[in-house]
Scaffold this motif. Structure first.
Motif, PDB file in Angstrom:
ATOM      1  N   ARG A 601      33.469  59.150  41.252  1.00 12.92           N
ATOM      2  CA  ARG A 601      34.232  57.977  40.821  1.00 12.92           C
ATOM      3  C   ARG A 601      33.412  57.149  39.845  1.00 12.92           C
ATOM      4  NH1 ARG A 601      35.760  56.598  46.961  1.00 12.92           N
ATOM      5  NH2 ARG A 601      37.509  58.055  47.224  1.00 12.92           N
ATOM      6  N   SER A 602      32.110  57.033  40.112  1.00 17.05           N
ATOM      7  CA  SER A 602      31.246  56.243  39.233  1.00 17.05           C
ATOM      8  C   SER A 602      31.070  56.913  37.880  1.00 17.05           C
ATOM      9  CB  SER A 602      29.881  56.039  39.907  1.00 17.05           C
ATOM     10  OG  SER A 602      28.967  55.442  39.032  1.00 17.05           O
ATOM     11  N   GLN A 603      30.951  58.263  37.848  1.00 19.27           N
ATOM     12  CA  GLN A 603      30.632  58.963  36.610  1.00 19.27           C
ATOM     13  C   GLN A 603      31.867  59.424  35.829  1.00 19.27           C
ATOM     14  OE1 GLN A 603      27.351  59.103  35.587  1.00 19.27           O
ATOM     15  NE2 GLN A 603      27.265  57.731  37.327  1.00 19.27           N
ATOM     16  N   ASP A 707      22.539  60.304  46.025  1.00 15.25           N
ATOM     17  CA  ASP A 707      21.903  58.990  46.137  1.00 15.25           C
ATOM     18  C   ASP A 707      21.895  58.249  44.807  1.00 15.25           C
ATOM     19  OD1 ASP A 707      20.196  60.699  44.912  1.00 15.25           O
ATOM     20  OD2 ASP A 707      18.453  60.242  46.123  1.00 15.25           O
ATOM     21  N   PHE A 708      22.830  58.607  43.917  1.00 17.80           N
ATOM     22  CA  PHE A 708      23.081  57.929  42.646  1.00 17.80           C
ATOM     23  C   PHE A 708      21.838  57.930  41.753  1.00 17.80           C
ATOM     24  CE2 PHE A 708      26.719  56.633  44.962  1.00 17.80           C
ATOM     25  CZ  PHE A 708      27.701  56.317  44.027  1.00 17.80           C
ATOM     26  N   MET A 709      21.338  59.138  41.473  1.00 14.94           N
ATOM     27  CA  MET A 709      20.244  59.335  40.521  1.00 14.94           C
ATOM     28  C   MET A 709      20.677  60.382  39.503  1.00 14.94           C
ATOM     29  SD  MET A 709      17.752  57.303  41.373  1.00 14.94           S
ATOM     30  CE  MET A 709      16.406  57.984  40.430  1.00 14.94           C
ATOM     31  N   ARG A 710      20.251  60.186  38.260  1.00 19.49           N
ATOM     32  CA  ARG A 710      20.488  61.177  37.191  1.00 19.49           C
ATOM     33  C   ARG A 710      19.142  61.802  36.843  1.00 19.49           C
ATOM     34  NH1 ARG A 710      20.695  62.012  31.588  1.00 19.49           N
ATOM     35  NH2 ARG A 710      22.604  63.040  30.853  1.00 19.49           N
ATOM     36  N   VAL A 711      18.989  63.094  37.156  1.00 18.82           N
ATOM     37  CA  VAL A 711      17.729  63.811  36.973  1.00 18.82           C
ATOM     38  C   VAL A 711      17.872  64.726  35.757  1.00 18.82           C
ATOM     39  CG1 VAL A 711      16.008  65.276  38.067  1.00 18.82           C
ATOM     40  CG2 VAL A 711      17.391  63.736  39.462  1.00 18.82           C
ATOM     41  N   THR A 712      16.847  64.730  34.901  1.00 22.99           N
ATOM     42  CA  THR A 712      16.872  65.531  33.669  1.00 22.99           C
ATOM     43  C   THR A 712      15.591  66.344  33.585  1.00 22.99           C
ATOM     44  OG1 THR A 712      18.123  63.782  32.569  1.00 22.99           O
ATOM     45  CG2 THR A 712      17.157  65.481  31.169  1.00 22.99           C
ATOM     46  N   ASN A 725      24.679  53.540  38.265  1.00 20.63           N
ATOM     47  CA  ASN A 725      25.347  52.334  38.755  1.00 20.63           C
ATOM     48  C   ASN A 725      26.462  52.704  39.736  1.00 20.63           C
ATOM     49  OD1 ASN A 725      23.774  50.661  37.102  1.00 20.63           O
ATOM     50  ND2 ASN A 725      25.137  50.981  35.372  1.00 20.63           N
ATOM     51  N   ARG A 726      26.573  51.908  40.805  1.00 13.08           N
ATOM     52  CA  ARG A 726      27.667  52.077  41.754  1.00 13.08           C
ATOM     53  C   ARG A 726      28.823  51.156  41.357  1.00 13.08           C
ATOM     54  NH1 ARG A 726      25.948  54.319  46.818  1.00 13.08           N
ATOM     55  NH2 ARG A 726      23.689  54.692  46.855  1.00 13.08           N
ATOM     56  N   ILE A 727      30.022  51.548  41.659  1.00 17.44           N
ATOM     57  CA  ILE A 727      31.173  50.705  41.347  1.00 17.44           C
ATOM     58  C   ILE A 727      31.398  49.723  42.482  1.00 17.44           C
ATOM     59  CG2 ILE A 727      32.237  52.468  39.905  1.00 17.44           C
ATOM     60  CD1 ILE A 727      34.059  53.183  42.189  1.00 17.44           C
ATOM     61  N   ARG A 733      38.905  52.110  40.458  1.00 24.19           N
ATOM     62  CA  ARG A 733      38.512  53.518  40.462  1.00 24.19           C
ATOM     63  C   ARG A 733      38.287  54.057  41.869  1.00 24.19           C
ATOM     64  NH1 ARG A 733      33.621  53.411  36.242  1.00 24.19           N
ATOM     65  NH2 ARG A 733      33.379  51.347  37.176  1.00 24.19           N
ATOM     66  N   ASN A 734      38.198  53.173  42.868  1.00 26.82           N
ATOM     67  CA  ASN A 734      38.042  53.627  44.251  1.00 26.82           C
ATOM     68  C   ASN A 734      39.268  54.393  44.746  1.00 26.82           C
ATOM     69  OD1 ASN A 734      35.405  52.663  45.118  1.00 26.82           O
ATOM     70  ND2 ASN A 734      36.220  50.626  44.757  1.00 26.82           N
ATOM     71  N   MET A 735      40.413  54.251  44.066  1.00 22.37           N
ATOM     72  CA  MET A 735      41.623  54.969  44.467  1.00 22.37           C
ATOM     73  C   MET A 735      41.675  56.385  43.915  1.00 22.37           C
ATOM     74  SD  MET A 735      43.225  52.879  46.380  1.00 22.37           S
ATOM     75  CE  MET A 735      44.790  53.714  46.477  1.00 22.37           C
ATOM     76  N   ILE A 736      40.710  56.737  43.028  1.00 23.85           N
ATOM     77  CA  ILE A 736      40.676  58.072  42.442  1.00 23.85           C
ATOM     78  C   ILE A 736      39.889  58.996  43.362  1.00 23.85           C
ATOM     79  CG2 ILE A 736      39.982  59.393  40.401  1.00 23.85           C
ATOM     80  CD1 ILE A 736      40.212  56.825  38.808  1.00 23.85           C
ATOM     81  N   PHE A 737      40.200  60.279  43.327  1.00 22.24           N
ATOM     82  CA  PHE A 737      39.548  61.321  44.131  1.00 22.24           C
ATOM     83  C   PHE A 737      39.703  61.028  45.627  1.00 22.24           C
ATOM     84  CE2 PHE A 737      36.622  61.677  40.291  1.00 22.24           C
ATOM     85  CZ  PHE A 737      37.371  62.706  39.748  1.00 22.24           C
ATOM     86  N   THR A 738      40.869  60.581  46.040  1.00 17.28           N
ATOM     87  CA  THR A 738      41.145  60.363  47.463  1.00 17.28           C
ATOM     88  C   THR A 738      41.963  61.535  47.993  1.00 17.28           C
ATOM     89  OG1 THR A 738      43.117  59.081  46.879  1.00 17.28           O
ATOM     90  CG2 THR A 738      41.066  57.858  47.256  1.00 17.28           C
ATOM     91  N   THR A 739      42.156  61.548  49.314  1.00 16.15           N
ATOM     92  CA  THR A 739      42.931  62.625  49.926  1.00 16.15           C
ATOM     93  C   THR A 739      44.405  62.484  49.576  1.00 16.15           C
ATOM     94  OG1 THR A 739      43.201  61.317  51.929  1.00 16.15           O
ATOM     95  CG2 THR A 739      41.305  62.801  51.837  1.00 16.15           C
ATOM     96  N   ASN A 740      45.107  63.576  49.658  1.00 16.66           N
ATOM     97  CA  ASN A 740      46.529  63.557  49.314  1.00 16.66           C
ATOM     98  C   ASN A 740      47.383  62.906  50.413  1.00 16.66           C
ATOM     99  OD1 ASN A 740      46.076  64.837  46.895  1.00 16.66           O
ATOM    100  ND2 ASN A 740      46.144  66.882  47.821  1.00 16.66           N
TER     101      ASN A 740
END
Length: 827
Positions: A601-603, A707-712, A725-727, A733-740
């Motif tokens: 949801r954050s990305q 754990d909300f890290m971007r590793v390169t 960043n967390r939302i 956007r918290n309503m996206i990617f929820t169960t049907n």
């Protein structure tokens, strides 16, 4: 395009002559009328022009025709010579082939075919004989699937098989991928690239449910030679394999359609009479495709188009001839002028060379004169050297005499030096006289001072004697009782000071403990207040999400924006330059595992509400719709529909990527997400260390962790990691990617709300208790401070009393006689 072998039979020659006549009669001109090639018109004297002569042209008197007589003669001579040298060998080879009846072809024969997950066959392999082969079986056993597999593997169109409209329809049900492998015979003189492929060519075609398809062409030993479709087309063209020709591959539907539309007579007569009597388009297409007449017709059309285009270009070139001739004349004139200038420059260069050689001759004469002078000087050189040596010896002797006289003069000195020495001695005498006078004056002054000091010392000695006598008298009158009383009072004062200091230290310890308790209460209060605030935020989050769940139950598009149903209806009604915009993208995306929902949801949350269009001219109109509906947060992506192959960018199958964590129903949306966020190669991991370990195994790449890290990790070595960043809980956007299951999710949020309310109640009670404890500790601290001030005041008074009694004791004790005697001796 398939090859057609040349033949010298009379029938073939007749066909070729008829085709040649057709080409001569059906050549179109620029205006669409037929044009017939005729001989050039005769000249004014009634004679035809000879080869190589110019032919007048009615269109433009300044234009010239191209001389092609010489080229035609050379071509005729080359054809005659080639026919004399190779004609007999070609005829013998064709005659040998014609006489071979029932022989086995050396190339272009299917030796075996293997199918994996193709139609109804999970795995099936056929090895064919060298001539005719029959495949028999019950209805529905998959006989036609073998024929379809041959068509698909050799690059035929899926629609020509009559079994489906796309490659996905040929994949066995329940499978994601299918594969067909064909081995072609490749022997004899006309084998295709025998050095590379050997005696067999292995062709493998793979395709999957996502629409991806690839070829792999290998040699007899299984070594990859190519993976290009052009190489497959070249192989089929060389071996005259036409998979879409019904006379090569005749499907059941094509055979049924042909037989139902044909007349019961011999096949050629059937086709001809069907064309005349029944006027059947299907029979016509079958006949034309089978006999390659449709291919010849297409070739004729292409040739005629090329001829017309060539005529247009030739006409344009002829129109440009006058200008080119004028340019040529101008260039010729300039070339002649340049030639003359070049000749003059050449003459000037020659004259410069002659002038240079003239200077060389003059310099050579001067050099010869100088050489003569040098010879004369060399003859005089011995005498000059002898005279020089004599003069050098004389100069050396004179220099020695000069140095000797100089040293002698330096020892004698001069008159100025002597005068300076005299003045120096006079100054020294004067200084010594002044010092002597000063010494005499100091001696007189010191004598007077010594006499005065001696008188003072005698008086001081007398005073010390008197004080010694007085001290002796006091010591005789001083009693032991007085000293004991003073010592007892002094000891009592000292003991009181010690007790006061202990009391003060005790109060200080109590104050320190009170401060620590106060700090602990404050820390616990801050923690309890934070828990209370977090519980309150969770209550607000649960209430917001419950409200949105109820809204989503009424409107599925609510997570993506305001009044999205009306927006989509308006988009569907309007006209667009490209395809109708697609969106929101989140409608085509489903998350497989809810554990990754907060991270994705954050990305990807912003991208899920985006729309995409294929033409940039549609963007302003689409943006205006969003502005009118107060959906300014929606992004618009411009991208053409290109279903490219992205498999080369994916890591190994055991590595979890963002793409593998999602289920995307639209291939166009899938490619958009790949282009925008590289989801096919972005790795998902539980934490930063796990993500870094995976990237080290892959040598490079990017990972998002739970754990909300971007590793390169970089190709050249090294890496980096940043915090994502967390939302916020109230973010849509918290309503996206929820169960049907909306009811289940609503019930879960209600349970979370009850837990949050219980935690809030507990945290509130804890805060109240800690506030009461803090107030109690604060009151105790104020009491301790008051006691501390009293203790400090008491200690100060006792120290003052002790000091006074110590001073009294000091005053009562007699001064030491030895001290006075010492002072007397010092004096």
């Amino acid at each position: 395009m398939a090859k057609r072998r040349a033949a010298i039979d009379s029938d073939d020659e007749a066909v070729q002559s008829s085709q040649a006549s057709k080409r001569a009669k059906t050549e179109d001109s620029d205006d669409g009328n037929a044009v017939q090639h005729v001989e050039p018109a005769p000249t004014a004297r009634g004679k035809k022009p000879k080869k190589g002569q110019r032919v007048p042209n009615d269109d433009s008197s300044d234009e010239e025709d191209v001389d092609i007589g010489g080229a035609e003669g050379e071509n005729e001579e080359f054809e005659k010579r080639f026919e004399e040298e190779n004609g007999d060998a070609i005829r013998r080879r064709l005659e040998a082939r014609r006489n071979t009846v029932g022989g086995i072809a050396e190339h272009g024969i299917i030796e075996c075919i293997e199918m994996t997950n193709f139609m109804c066959h999970p795995r099936l392999k056929f090895t064919f004989g060298p001539q005719i082969n029959f495949i028999i079986g019950h209805n529905g056993s998959g006989k036609s699937a073998v024929l379809s597999a041959i068509t698909i593997a050799l690059g035929g169109k899926t629609i020509s098989t009559g079994r489906g409209n796309g490659l996905k329809s040929f994949i066995r049900e329940g499978q994601n991928k299918a594969e067909v492998t064909i081995m072609l015979k490749n022997q004899g003189e006309e084998a295709y690239r025998p050095k590379d492929y050997g005696k067999s060519i292995i062709i493998t075609r793979s395709f999957n449910k996502q629409g991806q398809s690839s070829w792999l062409i290998k040699n007899k030993d299984g070594i990859k030679i190519s993976d290009k479709r052009d190489e497959l087309a070249a192989i089929c063209d060389h071996m005259n394999i036409q998979v879409d020709n019904p006379l090569n591959v005749l499907t059941q539907d094509a055979a049924r359609q042909f037989l139902s539309a044909s007349h019961p007579s011999d096949k050629y007569k059937v086709c001809r009479e069907s064309l005349i009597l029944h006027n059947s388009d299907d029979t016509l297409q079958f006949f034309l495709r089978g006999t390659q007449l449709s291919q010849l017709s297409e070739e004729y059309d292409v040739c005629l188009a090329h001829i017309n285009q060539t005529k247009k270009v030739l006409h344009q070139k002829k129109q440009a001839l006058p200008e080119l001739r004028a340019t040529f004349k101008e260039a010729s004139a300039r070339f002649q002028e340049a030639s003359k200038a070049r000749e003059q420059r050449h003459k000037a260069d020659e004259l410069k060379k002659e002038l240079a050689w003239a200077h060389v001759a003059a310099k050579q004469q001067e050099m010869e004169k100088k050489f003569e002078e040098v010879a004369k000087a060399q003859r005089r050189l011995p005498k000059i050297e002898t005279g020089l040596q004599n003069k050098v010896a004389e100069f050396k002797a004179a220099s020695d005499d000069f140095e000797r006289l100089q040293r002698k003069l330096a020892t004698l000195g001069n008159i100025d030096h002597l005068n300076a020495r005299v003045k120096e001695f006079q100054d020294t005498i004067r200084v010594n006289k002044n010092k002597l006078s000063q010494f005499k004056a100091c001696y007189v002054h010191d004598e007077k001072a010594m006499n005065t000091s001696l008188t003072g010392l005698n008086k001081a000695i007398e005073e010390y004697d008197a004080r010694i006598t007085e001290e002796t008298r006091r010591m005789e009158t001083h009693t032991q009782d007085r000293r004991n009383e003073l010592n007892q009072r002094l000891e009592e004062a000292k003991q009181a000071v010690v007790e006061a200091e202990q009391a003060h230290r005790k109060v200080c310890d109590e104050k320190r403990a009170n401060l620590e308790a106060e700090e602990q209460c404050r820390t616990n209060g801050v923690a309890a207040e934070a828990k209370k605030k977090q519980a309150q935020e969770r209550i607000g989050e649960c209430s917001t999400m419950m409200t949105r769940c109820k809204e989503r139950e009424k409107n599925v598009l609510a997570p993506y924006g305001k009044d999205m149903k009306a927006v989509l209806e308006q988009i569907g009604r309007m006209n667009w330059h490209g395809e109708t915009p697609v969106g929101p993208l989140g409608m085509h995306v489903r998350l497989k595992d809810q554990a990754w929902a907060p991270l994705l949801r954050s990305q990807l949350g912003t991208l899920m509400s985006a729309f995409t269009c294929t033409d940039a001219r549609d963007r302003p109109q689409l943006k205006r719709i969003f502005e009118q509906s107060n959906n300014n947060h929606i992004n618009i992506i411009i991208s053409e529909r290109d279903e490219f192959d992205y498999s080369s960018g994916e890591p190994p199958s055991h590595v979890l990527t963002v793409l593998r964590a999602l289920e995307i129903s639209d291939p166009y949306v899938l490619r958009i997400l790949i282009n925008q966020s590289s989801i096919e190669r972005t790795v998902l991991a539980s934490n930063r260390k796990a993500g870094d370990d995976i990237l080290i195994g892959l040598r490079s790449g990017v990972a998002w962790t739970a754990d909300f890290m971007r590793v390169t990790r970089y190709n050249e070595g090294g890496g980096s990691s940043i915090k994502l960043n967390r939302i916020s809980p109230t973010d849509p956007r918290n309503m996206i990617f929820t169960t049907n299951d909306n009811a289940t999710e609503l019930r879960q949020w209600q349970e979370k709300l009850q837990v949050a309310e219980a935690e809030y109640k507990t945290a509130t009670a804890e805060c109240k208790r800690l506030i009461e404890t803090y107030n109690k500790v604060t009151q105790e601290g104020r009491d301790i401070e008051r006691r501390e001030r009293t203790a400090i005041e008491n200690l100060r008074n006792l120290k003052t009393t002790h000091a006074q009694r110590q001073e009294e004791a000091n005053e009562e004790m007699p001064a030491g006689i030895a001290g006075f005697q010492t002072a007397k001796d010092v004096r």
